[in-house]
Design a protein around this motif. Structure first.
Motif, PDB file in Angstrom:
ATOM      1  N   VAL A 127       4.297   6.162  11.956  1.00 27.99           N
ATOM      2  CA  VAL A 127       4.733   7.509  12.343  1.00 27.99           C
ATOM      3  C   VAL A 127       3.667   8.524  11.950  1.00 27.99           C
ATOM      4  N   ALA A 128       3.200   9.282  12.936  1.00 27.08           N
ATOM      5  CA  ALA A 128       2.241  10.355  12.683  1.00 27.08           C
ATOM      6  C   ALA A 128       2.904  11.684  13.020  1.00 27.08           C
ATOM      7  N   VAL A 129       2.324  12.758  12.499  1.00 30.43           N
ATOM      8  CA  VAL A 129       2.828  14.099  12.782  1.00 30.43           C
ATOM      9  C   VAL A 129       1.774  14.838  13.597  1.00 30.43           C
ATOM     10  N   GLY A 130       2.211  15.461  14.696  1.00 27.80           N
ATOM     11  CA  GLY A 130       1.310  16.259  15.514  1.00 27.80           C
ATOM     12  C   GLY A 130       1.490  17.732  15.199  1.00 27.80           C
ATOM     13  N   LEU A 131       0.440  18.352  14.685  1.00 24.63           N
ATOM     14  CA  LEU A 131       0.488  19.786  14.387  1.00 24.63           C
ATOM     15  C   LEU A 131      -0.489  20.507  15.313  1.00 24.63           C
ATOM     16  N   ASP A 132       0.059  21.333  16.173  1.00 24.94           N
ATOM     17  CA  ASP A 132      -0.743  22.052  17.150  1.00 24.94           C
ATOM     18  C   ASP A 132      -0.747  23.519  16.766  1.00 24.94           C
ATOM     19  N   GLY A 162       4.914   8.943   3.487  1.00 28.22           N
ATOM     20  CA  GLY A 162       4.484   7.707   4.145  1.00 28.22           C
ATOM     21  C   GLY A 162       4.024   7.902   5.580  1.00 28.22           C
ATOM     22  N   VAL A 163       3.690   9.159   5.924  1.00 32.39           N
ATOM     23  CA  VAL A 163       3.193   9.453   7.275  1.00 32.39           C
ATOM     24  C   VAL A 163       1.796   8.853   7.437  1.00 32.39           C
ATOM     25  N   ALA A 164       1.561   8.195   8.589  1.00 30.98           N
ATOM     26  CA  ALA A 164       0.295   7.481   8.810  1.00 30.98           C
ATOM     27  C   ALA A 164      -0.883   8.423   9.019  1.00 30.98           C
ATOM     28  N   ALA A 165      -0.634   9.545   9.689  1.00 26.52           N
ATOM     29  CA  ALA A 165      -1.727  10.475   9.995  1.00 26.52           C
ATOM     30  C   ALA A 165      -1.148  11.806  10.459  1.00 26.52           C
ATOM     31  N   ILE A 166      -1.987  12.825  10.402  1.00 31.66           N
ATOM     32  CA  ILE A 166      -1.659  14.106  11.020  1.00 31.66           C
ATOM     33  C   ILE A 166      -2.688  14.366  12.103  1.00 31.66           C
ATOM     34  N   VAL A 167      -2.194  14.598  13.322  1.00 29.71           N
ATOM     35  CA  VAL A 167      -3.075  14.928  14.438  1.00 29.71           C
ATOM     36  C   VAL A 167      -3.085  16.450  14.543  1.00 29.71           C
ATOM     37  N   PHE A 168      -4.234  17.048  14.240  1.00 26.69           N
ATOM     38  CA  PHE A 168      -4.329  18.507  14.194  1.00 26.69           C
ATOM     39  C   PHE A 168      -5.085  19.009  15.418  1.00 26.69           C
ATOM     40  N   THR A 169      -4.399  19.777  16.250  1.00 23.77           N
ATOM     41  CA  THR A 169      -4.998  20.296  17.477  1.00 23.77           C
ATOM     42  C   THR A 169      -5.156  21.804  17.395  1.00 23.77           C
ATOM     43  N   ASP A 170      -6.358  22.268  17.736  1.00 24.91           N
ATOM     44  CA  ASP A 170      -6.589  23.703  17.859  1.00 24.91           C
ATOM     45  C   ASP A 170      -6.377  24.070  19.321  1.00 24.91           C
ATOM     46  N   ILE A 171      -5.225  24.704  19.618  1.00 25.98           N
ATOM     47  CA  ILE A 171      -4.866  25.006  21.002  1.00 25.98           C
ATOM     48  C   ILE A 171      -5.894  25.910  21.671  1.00 25.98           C
ATOM     49  N   ALA A 172      -6.471  26.828  20.899  1.00 25.58           N
ATOM     50  CA  ALA A 172      -7.418  27.777  21.489  1.00 25.58           C
ATOM     51  C   ALA A 172      -8.608  27.064  22.126  1.00 25.58           C
ATOM     52  N   ARG A 173      -8.897  25.852  21.654  1.00 22.76           N
ATOM     53  CA  ARG A 173     -10.058  25.131  22.182  1.00 22.76           C
ATOM     54  C   ARG A 173      -9.695  24.009  23.128  1.00 22.76           C
ATOM     55  N   ASP A 174      -8.427  23.631  23.171  1.00 25.79           N
ATOM     56  CA  ASP A 174      -8.081  22.392  23.864  1.00 25.79           C
ATOM     57  C   ASP A 174      -8.377  22.469  25.360  1.00 25.79           C
ATOM     58  N   GLY A 175      -9.100  21.464  25.860  1.00 22.59           N
ATOM     59  CA  GLY A 175      -9.412  21.396  27.277  1.00 22.59           C
ATOM     60  C   GLY A 175     -10.496  22.351  27.732  1.00 22.59           C
TER      61      GLY A 175
END
Length: 249
Positions: A127-132, A162-175
């Protein structure tokens, strides 16, 4: 820390692979109508782990592209991490049961931290957590709204869960191919013990080199989407850099 992983991204909308600009569903470009073929191509290019997002699911709050995800799972041997519309334990369990290696919980991690903790306890390492984040504040509901909490506030909630990873996305830059926001991502990684994966804006081999630089040593990897699809990032060159760095580590 384990090896640095470069995750090619497949974002699903209406069963096709798309890329959005800054998370805007109205600014979607279709790159491939056959997600399973795209996944196979990434595997042939040497990538070791696939990142998939069910965009329709993120907005609907439940899985919407299951057929495409299952077709990809059947087409490749590499592990898949999947996010988008995963808001309850039943959905987590169902995807893991279908052979998805890791699920990413986003909106529910902000709204219901207890769900993440329970899922991570029941399925350790899966289980990972996505933080955008937009200007440091976390966005939810497929980025349609911004909360008042910071990424670090939320990440700290899961410090010993026990979270496997955090996926950190910077929305201002995405795409937008403007380069990773490594400063914010490294600051997050250094403040917590959970491995952090950078996402949003990876544009070139220079970004891959920056990811492998000593100052980024706390990062577990990065996700790349648009740069791969439009040819700015040469997969063979990127994978050679990653392999060399991992071998030297």
């Amino acid at each position: 820390m384990g090896p640095v992983i470069l995750f090619p991204a497949i974002d699903l909308k209406n069963g096709a692979c798309v890329r959005l600009e800054q998370g805007d569903m109205a600014r979607a470009t279709v790159f491939n109508t056959d997600p399973a073929a795209q996944a196979s191509r990434f595997e042939q290019q040497g990538f070791a782990y696939l990142h998939v997002v069910d965009l329709d699911g993120a907005f609907a709050g439940k899985p919407m592209n299951a057929a495409a995800v299952e077709a990809m799972r059947a087409a490749v041997k590499m592990p898949i991490q999947l996010g988008g519309g995963i808001r309850d334990l039943e959905t987590v369990a169902a995807w893991l049961d279908k052979g998805i290696s890791r699920v990413i919980i986003g909106t529910a991690a902000v709204r219901e931290p207890a769900l993440v903790k329970e899922a991570a306890k029941r399925f350790p390492g899966q289980v990972a957590v996505g933080l955008d984040a937009r200007d440091g504040k976390v966005a939810v509901e497929g980025w349609a709204e911004t909360s008042e909490v910071t990424a670090l506030d939320i990440a700290r909630r899961f410090e010993d869960a026990g979270v496997a990873a955090i996926v950190f996305t910077d929305i201002a830059r995405d795409g937008l191919l403007k380069g990773l926001n490594l400063d914010a991502t490294i600051a997050l990684a250094e403040a917590i013990s959970v491995p952090v994966i950078a996402s949003g804006g990876l544009a070139s081999l220079d970004d891959v080199r920056a990811l492998l630089a000593p100052r980024a040593k706390k990062l577990a990897g990065a996700i790349t989407g648009r740069a791969l699809y439009d040819g700015r990032l040469d997969p063979a060159a990127a994978m050679a850099l990653i392999r060399a760095a991992n071998a030297a580590a």
